[in-house]
Enzyme design. Structure first.
Site, short mmCIF file in Angstrom:
data_model
loop_
_atom_site.label_atom_id
_atom_site.label_comp_id
_atom_site.label_asym_id
_atom_site.label_seq_id
_atom_site.Cartn_x
_atom_site.Cartn_y
_atom_site.Cartn_z
N CYS A 1 -45.88 3.72 1.99
CA CYS A 1 -45.30 4.42 3.15
C CYS A 1 -46.05 5.71 3.47
CB CYS A 1 -43.83 4.72 2.90
SG CYS A 1 -42.87 3.25 2.55
N HIS B 1 -41.34 11.06 6.56
CA HIS B 1 -41.20 9.61 6.42
C HIS B 1 -39.71 9.27 6.52
CE1 HIS B 1 -41.26 5.58 5.07
NE2 HIS B 1 -40.95 5.83 3.81
N ASN C 1 -36.42 1.98 7.31
CA ASN C 1 -37.71 2.39 6.74
C ASN C 1 -38.79 1.39 7.18
OD1 ASN C 1 -39.91 2.87 5.12
ND2 ASN C 1 -38.76 3.03 3.21
O1 UT7 Z 1 -40.52 4.32 1.39
C1 UT7 Z 1 -40.13 4.28 0.05
C2 UT7 Z 1 -39.11 3.20 -0.10
N1 UT7 Z 1 -38.02 3.44 -0.95
C3 UT7 Z 1 -37.06 4.36 -0.76
O2 UT7 Z 1 -37.10 5.22 0.08
C4 UT7 Z 1 -35.87 4.24 -1.65
C5 UT7 Z 1 -35.37 5.53 -2.20
N2 UT7 Z 1 -34.04 5.32 -2.80
C6 UT7 Z 1 -32.92 5.33 -2.05
O3 UT7 Z 1 -32.96 5.56 -0.86
C7 UT7 Z 1 -31.62 5.11 -2.75
O4 UT7 Z 1 -31.82 5.09 -4.15
C8 UT7 Z 1 -30.93 3.78 -2.31
C9 UT7 Z 1 -30.44 3.89 -0.89
C10 UT7 Z 1 -31.86 2.61 -2.47
C11 UT7 Z 1 -29.70 3.55 -3.20
O5 UT7 Z 1 -28.78 4.63 -3.05
P1 UT7 Z 1 -28.10 5.27 -4.32
O6 UT7 Z 1 -27.15 6.29 -3.83
O7 UT7 Z 1 -29.20 5.69 -5.25
O8 UT7 Z 1 -27.27 4.06 -4.89
P2 UT7 Z 1 -27.39 3.35 -6.33
O9 UT7 Z 1 -28.64 2.53 -6.39
O10 UT7 Z 1 -27.17 4.37 -7.39
O11 UT7 Z 1 -26.18 2.37 -6.27
C12 UT7 Z 1 -24.82 2.85 -6.21
C13 UT7 Z 1 -23.90 1.67 -6.11
C14 UT7 Z 1 -24.19 0.58 -7.15
O12 UT7 Z 1 -22.96 0.03 -7.54
P3 UT7 Z 1 -22.27 0.46 -8.93
O13 UT7 Z 1 -23.27 0.08 -9.99
O14 UT7 Z 1 -22.06 1.93 -8.84
O15 UT7 Z 1 -21.03 -0.35 -8.94
C15 UT7 Z 1 -24.97 -0.45 -6.38
O16 UT7 Z 1 -24.84 -1.74 -6.92
O17 UT7 Z 1 -24.06 1.03 -4.83
C16 UT7 Z 1 -24.31 -0.36 -5.03
N3 UT7 Z 1 -25.15 -0.84 -3.94
C17 UT7 Z 1 -24.66 -1.24 -2.76
N4 UT7 Z 1 -23.41 -1.36 -2.31
C18 UT7 Z 1 -23.22 -1.79 -1.05
C19 UT7 Z 1 -26.51 -0.91 -3.89
N5 UT7 Z 1 -26.90 -1.38 -2.69
C20 UT7 Z 1 -25.76 -1.60 -1.97
C21 UT7 Z 1 -25.52 -2.06 -0.67
N6 UT7 Z 1 -24.25 -2.16 -0.26
N7 UT7 Z 1 -26.51 -2.42 0.16
#
Ligand code: UT7
Length: 328
Positions: free
Chosen positions: A113, A253, A283
């Protein structure tokens, strides 16, 4: 003496829109989760017959028109992408032919990215050295082609698009004032497509294991992004001999609204100086910064003489920031 500056920009996003409520029907997610955790409401996605070069050509043609430069006068084309039409030849060569830019050198650059920032910096060196007069820099990605639509942790994040900038000579003091690029290769495993390269060539097993789709450790990438975005932007501003007070518009970004907010806080920038369109595109990888820049110019947030800071992070893990003074 002269410098490298942007003479024209263009962008393109596919017509088809996928909303959060569409995604609710595909995986176990909710509009509320996606909006609060990422800021995304909808994204544009390619139809089955559209590839990265198709979007790149449209963005590039618009940038050439904006600059008033003929394709035949382009000396070099750099396409920043992680989703080339095919592993080789370079997508830039396909774009060169389709644009009718027959004299241009053409190659792809892969920096995730951060690709557009890297490509802008690379392309600028050919202008600054005096080697070339017109360099076309394109950021284009079709991440939804390599998205695992069964993985809710990634499939809600990405969209497709392309953005392009035509670089030419500008008076020194204008154009690209500084750049900072970097990479933390120890984070390579956090964001990748594991199969289809020389390590794990395509096979029935790699397909069965879904190895040709994006795999991401979201939390690790998030921590890196929150740390590096503000830091990189600050380094670039200081390298240009400016302070954060001088910034007219930050173009980050567009990956996640929380990452953008953290960068803005680190720089002490008020919301009106930060351009955000992640809600409509998701993204779009290497396309995200030029797509945002185009809209920032169209909306008047970037105008004659504006000091613009563009900053990105991505797979690699890579990061990069540039500070430029927009044309008068
Ligand atoms: O250009 C570079 C590309 N990558 C990025 O920019 C990614 C950078 N990372 C992020 O933006 C964030 O880490 C995410 C948006 C991917 C995830 O957000 P988060 O606040 O870090 O959530 P998490 O991964 O800690 O997940 C929290 C909860 C989990 O459930 P439990 O274990 O707490 O029960 C996940 O399973 O949210 C759950 N979860 C979802 N729930 C509903 C993960 N994805 C989803 C979803 N819908 N799509």
């Amino acid at each position: 003496m002269w410098n490298a500056g942007i003479a024209g920009i263009g962008s393109y996003a596919p017509e088809r829109v996928l909303t959060n409520s569409d995604l609710e029907k595909m995986v176990d997610t909710s509009d509320e989760w996606i909006r609060t955790r990422t800021g995304i409401s909808e994204r544009h996605i390619c139809d089955a017959d559209m590839a990265t070069s198709d979007m790149a050509v449209k963005a590039a043609a618009a940038a050439l028109e904006d600059a008033g430069v003929e394709a035949a006068d382009v000396d070099m084309i750099i396409v920043a992408t992680v989703t080339p039409d095919m592993p080789f030849p370079a997508t830039a060569c396909i774009v060169q032919d389709r644009l009718g830019a027959g004299k241009a050198a053409a190659f792809d650059l892969q920096a995730g990215c951060s690709g557009f920032i890297y490509a802008l910096t690379v392309g600028s060196q050919y202008i600054i050295s005096g080697a070339y007069r017109n360099v076309l820099v394109i950021g284009a990605d079709a991440l939804t082609k390599v998205t695992d639509w069964e993985d809710r942790g990634t499939c809600v994040l990405f969209g497709d698009g392309a953005g392009a900038a035509l670089l030419h000579r500008v008076p020194s003091g204008s154009g690209l004032l500084s750049f900072k690029l970097g990479a933390v290769g120890s984070g390579a495993d956090y964001l990748k497509i594991p199969a289809g390269g020389s390590r794990l060539p395509a096979s029935a097993d790699t397909v069965a294991e879904r190895g040709h789709f994006i795999k991401m450790e979201g939390n690790e990438v998030y921590k890196f992004a929150v740390r590096i975005m503000g830091e990189a932007a600050l380094m670039s501003v200081e390298e240009a001999g400016l302070t954060t007070e001088d910034i007219d518009c930050l173009i980050p970004h567009q990956a996640n609204i929380r990452i953008i907010d953290a960068a803005a806080r680190r720089l002490g920038l008020p919301p009106e100086k930060v351009f955000i369109n992640v809600q409509r595109y998701g993204n779009t990888s290497a396309a995200s910064i030029p797509l945002a820049l185009k809209e920032a110019v169209d909306s008047g947030k970037v105008g004659p003489g504006s000091v613009v800071v563009m900053v990105g992070f991505g797979a690699g893990l890579t990061w990069g920031a540039v500070t430029l003074r927009w044309k008068e």
